[in-house]
Motif scaffolding. Sequence first.
Motif: not given
Length: 170
Positions: A120-140
Motif C-alpha cells: 500500500x505504501x508503494x502504491x501510495x508513493x507511486x501514486x504520489x510520484x505520478x501526481x508529482x510528475x503530473x503536477x510538474x508537467x502541468x506546471x511546465x
Amino acid sequence: MADLDARRAVVLGNAERTIQRQIRTYIARKEFIELRQAAIYLQSNLQGILAWKLYEQLRSEAAAVKIGKNFRGYIARKCSLTARSSAITLQTGLRAMKARDEFRFRKQTKAAIIVQARVRQHIAHSYYRRLQKAAVVIQCGWRKRVARRELRKLKMAARETGALQERRTN
C-alpha cells in the motif's frame, strides 16, 4: 401267725418293691437329668465352638473382603491417577501445539500485514510520484504557456520597439 407272716412278707415285699421301684426311678431320673444336663452342656459347648469357628471364618472372610476392597480401591486410584496424569500431559501438549500454531498464524498474519502495508505504501508513493510528475508537467505546460505569451508580448514589444527605432532612424 404264719399267715400274718406271709402277709407281712407280701406287704413288705410289695413295699420293698415299691421303694426299690421309686429309688430306681429316682436314680434313673437323676441319671437321666445328669445325662441331659451333660448333653445340654456338651451341645452348648459344641455350638459355642462351632459359632466361634464360624465367627473366625466370617472374620477372615470379612478381612479378605476388606483387603480385596482396599486393593481394588488402590488399583482404581492408581489407574485414575495414571489416566489423569496422561490426560494432563496430553492437554499440555495440545495447548502447546495450539499456542505454537496461533503464534505461527500471528507471525504469518503480521508478516502479511507488513507486506500489505509495504505494498500500500508503494502504491501510495507511486501514486504520489505520478501526481508529482503530473503536477510538474502541468506546471511546465502552464509556465510554457505563460512564457510563450510573455515571449509574444516581448516580441510584439520588440517589434514595436524595432519599428520605433526604424522610424526613428528613418
